[in-house]
Design a protein around this motif. Structure first.
Motif, PDB file in Angstrom:
ATOM      1  N   PRO A   2      58.422  -6.918  53.552  1.00  0.00           N
ATOM      2  CA  PRO A   2      57.269  -6.563  52.603  1.00  0.00           C
ATOM      3  C   PRO A   2      56.247  -7.435  52.415  1.00  0.00           C
ATOM      4  O   PRO A   2      56.469  -8.704  52.473  1.00  0.00           O
ATOM      5  CB  PRO A   2      58.157  -6.395  51.186  1.00  0.00           C
ATOM      6  N   MET A   3      55.074  -6.907  52.120  1.00  0.00           N
ATOM      7  CA  MET A   3      54.046  -7.843  51.863  1.00  0.00           C
ATOM      8  C   MET A   3      53.554  -7.847  50.431  1.00  0.00           C
ATOM      9  O   MET A   3      52.567  -8.572  49.986  1.00  0.00           O
ATOM     10  CB  MET A   3      52.658  -7.363  52.816  1.00  0.00           C
ATOM     11  N   GLY A   4      54.371  -7.212  49.514  1.00  0.00           N
ATOM     12  CA  GLY A   4      54.070  -7.220  48.134  1.00  0.00           C
ATOM     13  C   GLY A   4      53.819  -5.651  47.585  1.00  0.00           C
ATOM     14  O   GLY A   4      54.257  -4.794  48.614  1.00  0.00           O
ATOM     15  N   TYR A   5      53.333  -5.126  46.618  1.00  0.00           N
ATOM     16  CA  TYR A   5      52.960  -4.054  46.365  1.00  0.00           C
ATOM     17  C   TYR A   5      51.750  -3.629  45.952  1.00  0.00           C
ATOM     18  O   TYR A   5      51.229  -4.373  45.156  1.00  0.00           O
ATOM     19  CB  TYR A   5      53.927  -3.600  44.999  1.00  0.00           C
ATOM     20  N   ARG A   6      51.171  -2.740  46.901  1.00  0.00           N
ATOM     21  CA  ARG A   6      49.642  -2.050  46.483  1.00  0.00           C
ATOM     22  C   ARG A   6      49.578  -1.320  45.355  1.00  0.00           C
ATOM     23  O   ARG A   6      50.453  -0.346  45.326  1.00  0.00           O
ATOM     24  CB  ARG A   6      48.969  -1.718  47.690  1.00  0.00           C
ATOM     25  N   VAL A   7      48.651  -1.775  44.525  1.00  0.00           N
ATOM     26  CA  VAL A   7      48.387  -0.783  43.215  1.00  0.00           C
ATOM     27  C   VAL A   7      47.237   0.088  43.192  1.00  0.00           C
ATOM     28  O   VAL A   7      46.126  -0.179  43.875  1.00  0.00           O
ATOM     29  CB  VAL A   7      48.500  -1.485  41.930  1.00  0.00           C
ATOM     30  N   THR A   8      47.322   1.032  42.669  1.00  0.00           N
ATOM     31  CA  THR A   8      46.259   2.255  42.647  1.00  0.00           C
ATOM     32  C   THR A   8      46.105   2.269  41.066  1.00  0.00           C
ATOM     33  O   THR A   8      46.898   2.527  40.173  1.00  0.00           O
ATOM     34  CB  THR A   8      46.342   3.316  43.519  1.00  0.00           C
ATOM     35  N   ILE A  27      50.272  -6.896  44.566  1.00  0.00           N
ATOM     36  CA  ILE A  27      51.177  -7.642  43.644  1.00  0.00           C
ATOM     37  C   ILE A  27      52.166  -8.363  44.630  1.00  0.00           C
ATOM     38  O   ILE A  27      52.998  -7.725  45.221  1.00  0.00           O
ATOM     39  CB  ILE A  27      51.662  -6.923  42.367  1.00  0.00           C
ATOM     40  N   VAL A  28      52.182  -9.863  44.704  1.00  0.00           N
ATOM     41  CA  VAL A  28      52.976 -10.548  45.481  1.00  0.00           C
ATOM     42  C   VAL A  28      53.981 -11.433  44.483  1.00  0.00           C
ATOM     43  O   VAL A  28      55.154 -11.955  45.259  1.00  0.00           O
ATOM     44  CB  VAL A  28      52.361 -11.374  46.384  1.00  0.00           C
ATOM     45  N   GLU A  29      53.744 -11.459  43.312  1.00  0.00           N
ATOM     46  CA  GLU A  29      54.672 -12.162  42.629  1.00  0.00           C
ATOM     47  C   GLU A  29      54.691 -11.590  41.252  1.00  0.00           C
ATOM     48  O   GLU A  29      53.658 -11.595  40.526  1.00  0.00           O
ATOM     49  CB  GLU A  29      54.575 -13.825  42.378  1.00  0.00           C
ATOM     50  N   ILE A  30      55.950 -11.371  40.456  1.00  0.00           N
ATOM     51  CA  ILE A  30      56.035 -11.050  39.047  1.00  0.00           C
ATOM     52  C   ILE A  30      57.003 -12.138  38.225  1.00  0.00           C
ATOM     53  O   ILE A  30      58.051 -12.286  38.769  1.00  0.00           O
ATOM     54  CB  ILE A  30      56.860  -9.730  38.878  1.00  0.00           C
ATOM     55  N   ASN A  31      56.363 -12.793  37.418  1.00  0.00           N
ATOM     56  CA  ASN A  31      57.203 -13.853  36.615  1.00  0.00           C
ATOM     57  C   ASN A  31      57.971 -14.719  37.515  1.00  0.00           C
ATOM     58  O   ASN A  31      58.979 -15.206  37.260  1.00  0.00           O
ATOM     59  CB  ASN A  31      58.063 -13.029  35.556  1.00  0.00           C
ATOM     60  N   LEU A  54      54.225 -10.322  31.113  1.00  0.00           N
ATOM     61  CA  LEU A  54      54.216 -10.496  32.661  1.00  0.00           C
ATOM     62  C   LEU A  54      52.906 -11.564  33.170  1.00  0.00           C
ATOM     63  O   LEU A  54      52.055 -11.436  32.575  1.00  0.00           O
ATOM     64  CB  LEU A  54      54.088  -9.022  33.457  1.00  0.00           C
ATOM     65  N   GLN A  55      53.639 -12.129  34.122  1.00  0.00           N
ATOM     66  CA  GLN A  55      52.602 -13.025  34.889  1.00  0.00           C
ATOM     67  C   GLN A  55      52.588 -12.393  36.325  1.00  0.00           C
ATOM     68  O   GLN A  55      53.675 -12.483  37.015  1.00  0.00           O
ATOM     69  CB  GLN A  55      52.931 -14.351  34.976  1.00  0.00           C
ATOM     70  N   LEU A  56      51.438 -11.942  36.814  1.00  0.00           N
ATOM     71  CA  LEU A  56      51.402 -11.147  37.999  1.00  0.00           C
ATOM     72  C   LEU A  56      50.623 -11.985  38.865  1.00  0.00           C
ATOM     73  O   LEU A  56      49.555 -12.243  38.656  1.00  0.00           O
ATOM     74  CB  LEU A  56      50.918  -9.925  38.128  1.00  0.00           C
ATOM     75  N   SER A  57      51.023 -12.411  40.090  1.00  0.00           N
ATOM     76  CA  SER A  57      50.196 -13.245  41.028  1.00  0.00           C
ATOM     77  C   SER A  57      49.830 -11.901  42.215  1.00  0.00           C
ATOM     78  O   SER A  57      50.449 -11.161  42.710  1.00  0.00           O
ATOM     79  CB  SER A  57      50.807 -14.171  41.964  1.00  0.00           C
ATOM     80  N   ILE A  58      48.417 -11.916  42.495  1.00  0.00           N
ATOM     81  CA  ILE A  58      47.676 -10.642  43.183  1.00  0.00           C
ATOM     82  C   ILE A  58      46.982 -11.225  44.419  1.00  0.00           C
ATOM     83  O   ILE A  58      46.152 -12.270  44.025  1.00  0.00           O
ATOM     84  CB  ILE A  58      46.814  -9.679  42.138  1.00  0.00           C
ATOM     85  N   THR A  66      45.380 -14.474  39.420  1.00  0.00           N
ATOM     86  CA  THR A  66      46.905 -14.404  38.259  1.00  0.00           C
ATOM     87  C   THR A  66      46.391 -13.503  36.838  1.00  0.00           C
ATOM     88  O   THR A  66      45.218 -13.787  36.373  1.00  0.00           O
ATOM     89  CB  THR A  66      47.188 -15.772  37.994  1.00  0.00           C
ATOM     90  N   LEU A  67      47.114 -12.354  36.802  1.00  0.00           N
ATOM     91  CA  LEU A  67      47.204 -11.546  35.564  1.00  0.00           C
ATOM     92  C   LEU A  67      48.075 -11.940  34.448  1.00  0.00           C
ATOM     93  O   LEU A  67      49.305 -12.011  35.167  1.00  0.00           O
ATOM     94  CB  LEU A  67      46.929 -10.072  35.759  1.00  0.00           C
TER      95      LEU A  67
END
Length: 78
Positions: A2-8, A27-31, A54-58, A66-67
């Motif tokens: 997996p390369m992460g999760y693409r969001v729409t 999204i490649v990292e959550i917390n 949540l800390q999201l690395s995108i 980072t969100l």
């Protein structure tokens, strides 16, 4: 792998934008859990059910963003 999760934007584009997302974000990292690792990805999905923030690395194109999001008291319905 997996390369992460693409969001729409989905059905609530205003909420999507208010959270700081842009179409095509991955999204490649959550917390601190790496979503490119299948085991950590499963841990992240389980942790989302009880998360209050949540800390999201995108990955956004060539940029890393980072969100930081707070989850409403009603919880995250995934």
């Amino acid at each position: 792998q997996p390369m992460g999760y693409r969001v729409t934007p989905g059905k609530k584009p205003a909420l999507f934008r208010a959270a700081g997302f842009q179409a095509g974000d991955v999204i490649v990292e959550i917390n601190g859990l790496d979503l490119t690792d299948p085991q950590q990805s499963m841990e992240a999905m389980n942790a989302l059910r009880q998360a209050q923030s949540l800390q999201l690395s995108i990955n956004r194109g060539e940029e890393s963003v980072t969100l930081y999001l707070d989850i409403p008291s009603a919880g995250l319905n995934i």
